[in-house]
Scaffold this motif. Sequence first.
Motif, PDB file in Angstrom:
ATOM      1  N   PRO A 157     -29.070  45.097  95.945  1.00  0.00           N
ATOM      2  CA  PRO A 157     -27.538  45.341  95.923  1.00  0.00           C
ATOM      3  C   PRO A 157     -26.607  45.613  96.942  1.00  0.00           C
ATOM      4  N   GLY A 158     -26.161  44.611  96.508  1.00  0.00           N
ATOM      5  CA  GLY A 158     -24.343  45.303  97.612  1.00  0.00           C
ATOM      6  C   GLY A 158     -24.904  43.926  98.089  1.00  0.00           C
TER       7      GLY A 158
ATOM      8  N   VAL B 224     -22.055  36.196  85.249  1.00  0.00           N
ATOM      9  CA  VAL B 224     -23.936  36.175  84.475  1.00  0.00           C
ATOM     10  C   VAL B 224     -22.903  36.953  83.463  1.00  0.00           C
ATOM     11  N   VAL B 225     -22.609  37.598  83.408  1.00  0.00           N
ATOM     12  CA  VAL B 225     -22.322  39.076  82.735  1.00  0.00           C
ATOM     13  C   VAL B 225     -21.102  37.503  81.073  1.00  0.00           C
ATOM     14  N   VAL B 226     -20.321  37.259  81.736  1.00  0.00           N
ATOM     15  CA  VAL B 226     -19.081  36.726  80.665  1.00  0.00           C
ATOM     16  C   VAL B 226     -20.138  35.725  80.168  1.00  0.00           C
ATOM     17  N   LEU B 227     -21.341  35.018  80.102  1.00  0.00           N
ATOM     18  CA  LEU B 227     -22.147  33.415  80.474  1.00  0.00           C
ATOM     19  C   LEU B 227     -22.755  34.241  79.234  1.00  0.00           C
TER      20      LEU B 227
ATOM     21  N   ALA C 107     -30.798  39.255  81.956  1.00  0.00           N
ATOM     22  CA  ALA C 107     -29.129  39.288  82.287  1.00  0.00           C
ATOM     23  C   ALA C 107     -28.590  40.417  82.488  1.00  0.00           C
ATOM     24  N   ARG C 108     -28.617  40.982  81.400  1.00  0.00           N
ATOM     25  CA  ARG C 108     -27.784  42.591  81.360  1.00  0.00           C
ATOM     26  C   ARG C 108     -28.740  43.345  81.982  1.00  0.00           C
TER      27      ARG C 108
ATOM     28  N   SER D 151     -26.774  45.560  85.492  1.00  0.00           N
ATOM     29  CA  SER D 151     -27.502  47.367  85.727  1.00  0.00           C
ATOM     30  C   SER D 151     -28.529  47.994  86.888  1.00  0.00           C
ATOM     31  N   ALA D 152     -28.771  46.614  87.094  1.00  0.00           N
ATOM     32  CA  ALA D 152     -29.958  47.016  88.411  1.00  0.00           C
ATOM     33  C   ALA D 152     -28.491  47.365  89.453  1.00  0.00           C
TER      34      ALA D 152
END
Length: 186
Positions: A21-22, A46-49, A147-148, A152-153
């Motif tokens: 992460p990061g 990824v969020v938008v897709l 994806a979600r 969120s991870a």
Amino acid sequence: MRQLHVFERPTRFVAGTVGTPGERTFYLQAVQGVRIVSVALEKQQVVVLSDRLEQLLDEVVARTGDEQPAAPSDNEALQLPVDEEFRVSAMGLAWDGDSGLVIIEAQAPVESSEEAEQTLLEDVEDGPDALRVLIEPTEARAFIERARKLVSAGRPPCPLCGQPLNAEGHVCVRLNGYHRNVTLNT
């Protein structure tokens, strides 16, 4: 010459990451037998897709009344090797009513946005490289769930500005320099 990677009903189509992460790199990966294609993209893509995919599926359900639950979750890591074919610049979604499949296309960068619009979801010889995947609605729902979870991870957001927090904290723009660092309370 355009290289168009087409996967109709692949055995696997997922979003995944490589790294911590990061420092993660996000990928879309399609797998059919020994054929693996991975394309890099940004976390926000990824969020938008996943959001647009959910909207498309909800619209299909509203029009047809045919609700389809998600396929079983795929929580496995990306399949190796993860060789980046290209970095995604534009994406397109469509519903093929004849086959009952969702079409997802991720395209490499082009010189102009007009050129991207002319080749996105089109079978043309010239243009940017692209990954086109045709999947069942149940597989699309499973893609959205994964994806979600993936997004969120990552690092938690700053409670003030929403930007990702590192373990060391960050200089928050909402504090106008009053406090230097906002950190995680662990």
